[in-house]
Write a protein that holds these residues in place. Structure first.
Motif, PDB file in Angstrom:
ATOM      1  N   UNK A 148     -11.051   7.035   4.718  1.00 34.57           N
ATOM      2  CA  UNK A 148     -11.237   6.633   3.326  1.00 34.57           C
ATOM      3  C   UNK A 148     -11.827   5.232   3.280  1.00 34.57           C
ATOM      4  N   UNK A 149     -12.761   4.972   2.360  1.00 32.42           N
ATOM      5  CA  UNK A 149     -13.342   3.625   2.255  1.00 32.42           C
ATOM      6  C   UNK A 149     -12.379   2.604   1.661  1.00 32.42           C
ATOM      7  N   UNK A 150     -11.178   3.018   1.306  1.00 32.64           N
ATOM      8  CA  UNK A 150     -10.196   2.074   0.785  1.00 32.64           C
ATOM      9  C   UNK A 150      -9.318   1.475   1.880  1.00 32.64           C
ATOM     10  N   UNK A 151      -9.366   2.021   3.094  1.00 34.09           N
ATOM     11  CA  UNK A 151      -8.505   1.521   4.169  1.00 34.09           C
ATOM     12  C   UNK A 151      -8.798   0.054   4.459  1.00 34.09           C
ATOM     13  N   UNK A 152      -7.756  -0.784   4.361  1.00 36.05           N
ATOM     14  CA  UNK A 152      -7.943  -2.215   4.542  1.00 36.05           C
ATOM     15  C   UNK A 152      -8.369  -2.637   5.926  1.00 36.05           C
ATOM     16  N   UNK A 153      -8.146  -1.762   6.943  1.00 39.25           N
ATOM     17  CA  UNK A 153      -8.486  -2.170   8.314  1.00 39.25           C
ATOM     18  C   UNK A 153      -9.699  -1.441   8.879  1.00 39.25           C
ATOM     19  N   UNK A 154     -10.483  -0.796   8.036  1.00 36.60           N
ATOM     20  CA  UNK A 154     -11.666  -0.099   8.547  1.00 36.60           C
ATOM     21  C   UNK A 154     -12.610  -1.035   9.294  1.00 36.60           C
ATOM     22  N   UNK A 155     -12.651  -2.301   8.901  1.00 36.69           N
ATOM     23  CA  UNK A 155     -13.571  -3.243   9.562  1.00 36.69           C
ATOM     24  C   UNK A 155     -13.229  -3.442  11.033  1.00 36.69           C
ATOM     25  N   UNK A 156     -11.998  -3.111  11.429  1.00 38.58           N
ATOM     26  CA  UNK A 156     -11.571  -3.257  12.823  1.00 38.58           C
ATOM     27  C   UNK A 156     -11.902  -2.035  13.670  1.00 38.58           C
ATOM     28  N   UNK A 157     -12.410  -0.982  13.058  1.00 35.28           N
ATOM     29  CA  UNK A 157     -12.577   0.286  13.754  1.00 35.28           C
ATOM     30  C   UNK A 157     -14.054   0.628  13.955  1.00 35.28           C
ATOM     31  N   UNK A 158     -14.323   1.825  14.510  1.00 32.48           N
ATOM     32  CA  UNK A 158     -15.682   2.168  14.931  1.00 32.48           C
ATOM     33  C   UNK A 158     -16.281   3.348  14.172  1.00 32.48           C
ATOM     34  N   UNK A 192      -4.691   5.610   9.408  1.00 35.87           N
ATOM     35  CA  UNK A 192      -5.946   5.639   8.659  1.00 35.87           C
ATOM     36  C   UNK A 192      -5.847   5.011   7.281  1.00 35.87           C
ATOM     37  N   UNK A 193      -4.719   4.348   7.013  1.00 38.32           N
ATOM     38  CA  UNK A 193      -4.540   3.613   5.768  1.00 38.32           C
ATOM     39  C   UNK A 193      -3.476   2.551   5.996  1.00 38.32           C
ATOM     40  N   UNK A 479      -6.149 -10.150   0.670  1.00 36.69           N
ATOM     41  CA  UNK A 479      -5.308  -8.984   0.456  1.00 36.69           C
ATOM     42  C   UNK A 479      -5.973  -8.059  -0.570  1.00 36.69           C
ATOM     43  N   UNK A 480      -5.879  -6.761  -0.345  1.00 37.19           N
ATOM     44  CA  UNK A 480      -6.510  -5.716  -1.162  1.00 37.19           C
ATOM     45  C   UNK A 480      -8.030  -5.684  -0.990  1.00 37.19           C
ATOM     46  N   UNK A 481      -8.537  -6.380   0.026  1.00 31.88           N
ATOM     47  CA  UNK A 481      -9.944  -6.250   0.389  1.00 31.88           C
ATOM     48  C   UNK A 481      -9.976  -5.667   1.802  1.00 31.88           C
ATOM     49  N   UNK A 482     -10.727  -6.282   2.711  1.00 28.66           N
ATOM     50  CA  UNK A 482     -10.689  -5.882   4.116  1.00 28.66           C
ATOM     51  C   UNK A 482      -9.561  -6.664   4.775  1.00 28.66           C
ATOM     52  N   UNK A 483      -8.352  -6.123   4.678  1.00 32.12           N
ATOM     53  CA  UNK A 483      -7.198  -6.874   5.138  1.00 32.12           C
ATOM     54  C   UNK A 483      -6.073  -5.937   5.548  1.00 32.12           C
ATOM     55  N   UNK A 484      -5.410  -6.297   6.630  1.00 33.84           N
ATOM     56  CA  UNK A 484      -4.230  -5.570   7.072  1.00 33.84           C
ATOM     57  C   UNK A 484      -3.139  -5.596   6.007  1.00 33.84           C
ATOM     58  N   UNK A 485      -2.322  -4.555   5.972  1.00 35.18           N
ATOM     59  CA  UNK A 485      -1.104  -4.491   5.156  1.00 35.18           C
ATOM     60  C   UNK A 485      -1.341  -4.032   3.724  1.00 35.18           C
ATOM     61  N   UNK A 486      -2.590  -3.853   3.311  1.00 34.85           N
ATOM     62  CA  UNK A 486      -2.860  -3.352   1.962  1.00 34.85           C
ATOM     63  C   UNK A 486      -4.235  -2.703   1.942  1.00 34.85           C
ATOM     64  N   UNK A 487      -4.371  -1.653   1.157  1.00 33.42           N
ATOM     65  CA  UNK A 487      -5.666  -1.005   0.987  1.00 33.42           C
ATOM     66  C   UNK A 487      -6.375  -1.569  -0.236  1.00 33.42           C
ATOM     67  N   UNK A 518     -16.571  -4.657   5.693  1.00 34.50           N
ATOM     68  CA  UNK A 518     -16.323  -3.663   6.728  1.00 34.50           C
ATOM     69  C   UNK A 518     -16.162  -2.290   6.140  1.00 34.50           C
ATOM     70  N   UNK A 519     -16.509  -2.145   4.867  1.00 34.32           N
ATOM     71  CA  UNK A 519     -16.308  -0.904   4.132  1.00 34.32           C
ATOM     72  C   UNK A 519     -17.495  -0.603   3.236  1.00 34.32           C
ATOM     73  N   UNK A 520     -17.614   0.653   2.844  1.00 37.72           N
ATOM     74  CA  UNK A 520     -18.608   1.052   1.850  1.00 37.72           C
ATOM     75  C   UNK A 520     -18.205   0.509   0.488  1.00 37.72           C
ATOM     76  N   UNK A 521     -19.186   0.232  -0.346  1.00 37.77           N
ATOM     77  CA  UNK A 521     -18.934  -0.205  -1.717  1.00 37.77           C
ATOM     78  C   UNK A 521     -19.790   0.620  -2.675  1.00 37.77           C
ATOM     79  N   UNK A 522     -19.336   0.695  -3.916  1.00 42.19           N
ATOM     80  CA  UNK A 522     -20.079   1.356  -4.978  1.00 42.19           C
ATOM     81  C   UNK A 522     -21.266   0.482  -5.363  1.00 42.19           C
TER      82      UNK A 522
END
Length: 737
Positions: A148-158, A192-193, A479-487, A518-522
């Protein structure tokens, strides 16, 4: 020399008489096979010493065996750089003056290079920094799938594709470990979230588990030889992943024959019995403030500490469990902390900055570059065409290595996008902030310390007065952006950026968009903006790499490692209601099954805003007709497919030639096509190269839930070769007998 010093120390602690002058214990002799050393060390250890190995002694270290000269293990976040030193017994910063690291690009940027060579130099360099800082385990890389593009830690993944992540993770692991530092692949598995990450119970099919979510972990272990792996916080089928019988005993240590250490994510252990029996080796960070809080929260009260020792002594737990755990931990120590042959490492040198800049240059993706009929494409920027250029956006000056949770970095150098552009264009560059966010705080949302209306009005005023606008926006590590602990709360750009962009477009349509995220945006404004660059989080050389690509000194060659949906409900995880994401607080069901990312967009015929594998260049590549060397294959035969690719433009460039395979008729649901190979090539203007792929039966298989095995059904298959998952240039049909 090191061996002699350890031997001398042992002589002092154990008594010289107990050691013969010419007889070095086998566990200290690095010429001995590692299993001989492990067995010898175990034979000399007490039960208490073995159990001690299994839990932390500080925030980022676990016990050794001082009596035998066996050192502790020192660990560090994170996958993009070595985290600053933390106090022994709290999360406070140690405030050293010599722990400012090199920030390498976030792993989404590395994945976007589609170049395993970049992964190799990246892993080697970050491993050198960890080694110089005397770390034994680097907590990374992350290979959780982008669901999901809402996952706060997607920027850490591949990214969203298991094959791409598998190919990219192996050189990273090998590069890190070439320094005698263990990679610790994370977060195993299905993390994944971030919302409800500590308790959400994931339900999914065996097919989705094996085809989508496990392959990159398997590649890191089996092909990369990773010496350690980190469990994830969430539950999988009712058991926490850090002590999960299916994931750890049956798959990791059973099917994959993993001989290394399973380490918890910090605070990821929840039960002594499960931790003992279900494959956990080292327990870290179980919500203790350590010795300063007294007996109640001391490290010896961890699940794998005093409670485990008591259970071993009274027969509750078999001795075979501690023999296995201690063996794995000793193996890790011998490979790292007691490996006197490992190099010394290096830190924040020009070579590492070059690596950071090179990876960033190659990972930046040109999403759009629409040519004006009179002026041509906006990019690359020609300085002679512009008298004045306005750079707008907080991200143009903000340190994007700060925040984000455990991947936060204290950097020695970070070139901002504004500084990079000023170096190229000099006094033609003007800057205004335009929008603002608060400071990066791990666990809450902060308000900006600015009058945001005034910032927007000033940006619009200046936008009307210049020839060109470079908008540097996107997300950040709040927090609530590209950040651990919150989507994320939304797919939209935050902090009023969309309103600012629309207001600027009313006075000046000549805008180049640079997105840092680190995520897709609208992108509701996409039809109005001619050029868009996805620049990720590029690290220490951020501004230089972005300026290099914008000016054409570097021809962009990055490709998206995940799909950008038009709207959130176009994403598979968000198409089945809240039970599929984020769950009900207790359980979550992956109803999209194997149709993740482009597999969903293709099969359901839902166009992506930008498809997986997409990325433009300042040149053009012409693909010829793909040809297969045979029409049928059987058994262990391989199919060889060739396709000519020619640079028909005016500048040198790199192209990622992507090969997908579709099963034309199958007894189970399969995606239209799946990535099975790719090659990145570089061509001069007019140069042509024939790209060759070999496809075996493994590339045709799916995971059968009835046979619990990988199968390829005989029948018709189609090969798709193209520049993205939707830009297919040639196809080939063949049959599997």
């Amino acid at each position: 020399m090191k061996l002699k010093l350890i031997y001398a120390a042992m002589a002092l602690t154990m008594g010289a008489a107990s050691l013969k002058a010419q007889q070095v214990p086998a566990y200290l002799d690095q010429k001995q096979p590692i299993e001989v050393r492990v067995k010898d060390a175990l034979s000399r250890m007490t039960l208490e010493e073995k159990v001690k190995l299994c839990s932390a002694q500080s925030k980022f270290s676990s016990h050794g065996v001082p009596r035998l000269g066996i050192p502790e293990i020192w660990m560090s976040d994170g996958p993009h750089g070595v985290r600053e030193e933390i106090l022994w017994d709290s999360w406070g910063n140690a405030e050293w003056t010599n722990d400012s690291c090199t920030a390498f690009p976030a792993l989404t940027c590395l994945a976007a290079t589609w170049n395993p060579k970049m992964s190799a130099i990246y892993g080697k360099a970050v491993g050198e920094e960890a080694r110089y800082r005397r770390k034994d385990v680097l907590l990374g890389p992350g290979v959780n799938i982008y669901r999901t593009p809402l996952n706060g830690r997607n920027f850490e993944y591949m990214g969203e594709d298991p094959y791409l992540a598998s190919i990219m993770v192996v050189p990273y692991v090998k590069g890190v470990q070439s320094n005698g530092v263990s990679a610790c692949v994370k977060h195993y598995a299905l993390n994944n979230q971030e919302v409800w990450r500590g308790n959400i119970d994931v339900e999914l099919s065996d097919r989705a588990l094996n085809e989508i979510y496990l392959p990159a972990f398997k590649a890191a272990i089996v092909d990369g030889g990773s010496w350690s792996i980190m469990g994830s916080y969430n539950k999988v089928r009712g058991e926490h992943a850090c002590h999960n019988d299916l994931l750890l005993n049956k798959i990791l240590k059973g099917e994959w024959k993993f001989d290394g250490c399973v380490i918890t994510d910090w605070g990821g252990a929840h039960d002594t019995k499960e931790a003992v029996l279900n494959g956990l080796d080292i327990e870290m960070g179980s919500y203790t403030n350590g010795l300063s809080s007294g007996k109640k929260f001391a490290y010896d009260d961890y699940y794998l500490a005093s409670a485990y020792l008591k259970g071993l002594k009274d027969g509750t737990y078999p001795m075979s469990t501690i023999e296995d755990k201690a063996s794995r931990i000793l193996r890790l120590i011998f490979r790292t902390a007691m490996n006197s042959d490992r190099p010394w490492g290096s830190f924040t040198n020009e070579e590492h900055y070059t690596v950071a800049r090179t990876v960033a240059q190659e990972g930046i993706v040109l999403l759009k570059n629409e040519a004006d009929k009179k002026k041509g494409a906006v990019l690359p920027l020609d300085a002679s065409k512009y008298r004045s250029i306005l750079v707008v956006g907080e991200n143009a000056t903000r340190r994007l290595t700060e925040g984000g949770g455990s991947s936060v970095l204290k950097v020695k150098k970070e070139v901002s996008p504004l500084a990079g552009l000023q170096a190229k264009f000099g006094d033609k560059i003007k800057y205004t902030m335009g929008y603002a966010s608060g400071k990066p705080v791990y666990d809450r949302e902060m308000k900006p310390g600015f009058d945001t209306d005034s910032l927007r009005k000033e940006a619009v005023k200046q936008a009307a007065e210049v020839d060109l606008i470079i908008f540097v926006g996107g997300l950040n590590k709040n927090n609530f952006q590209d950040c651990e602990n919150a989507d994320r709360k939304s797919l939209a750009l935050p902090f009023g950026q969309n309103e600012l962009i629309n207001d600027m477009l009313k006075v000046n349509k000549n805008i180049v968009m640079v997105l840092l995220s680190g995520n897709a945006v609208e992108m509701p404004w996409i039809k109005s903006i001619p050029s868009i660059l996805q620049a990720w989080y590029p690290g220490s050389e951020s501004g230089n790499a972005i300026a290099d690509v914008l000016t054409g000194e570097v021809n962009p060659s990055g490709k998206l490692p995940f799909s950008f949906p038009v709207k959130l409900t176009d994403n598979a995880a968000h198409s089945f209601g809240t039970i599929s994401y984020p769950g009900d607080g207790v359980k979550e069901v992956y109803k999209e099954d194997i149709l993740v990312g482009y597999r969903w967009h293709d099969t359901k015929k839902i166009p992506a805003l930008f498809p997986f594998g997409h990325g433009l260049s300042y040149t053009q590549f012409k693909y010829g007709k793909a040809v297969a060397d045979k029409k049928t294959i059987s058994g262990s035969e391989e199919l060889t497919i060739t396709i000519p690719v020619k640079n028909v433009g005016k500048v040198k460039g790199k192209e990622v030639v992507q090969l997908y395979i579709g099963d034309e008729k199958c007894s189970v649901l399969r995606p239209v096509k799946e990535l099975k190979s790719f090659q990145k090539i570089e061509l001069a203007p007019g140069e042509e190269q024939t790209v060759s792929f070999k496809i075996g039966q493994d590339a045709l298989k799916f995971f059968s839930e009835t046979a619990h095995n990988w199968l390829a059904e005989p029948g018709a298959f189609k090969v798709y070769i193209g520049s993205s998952s939707t830009d297919i240039r040639s196809t080939v049909d063949f049959v599997l007998n």
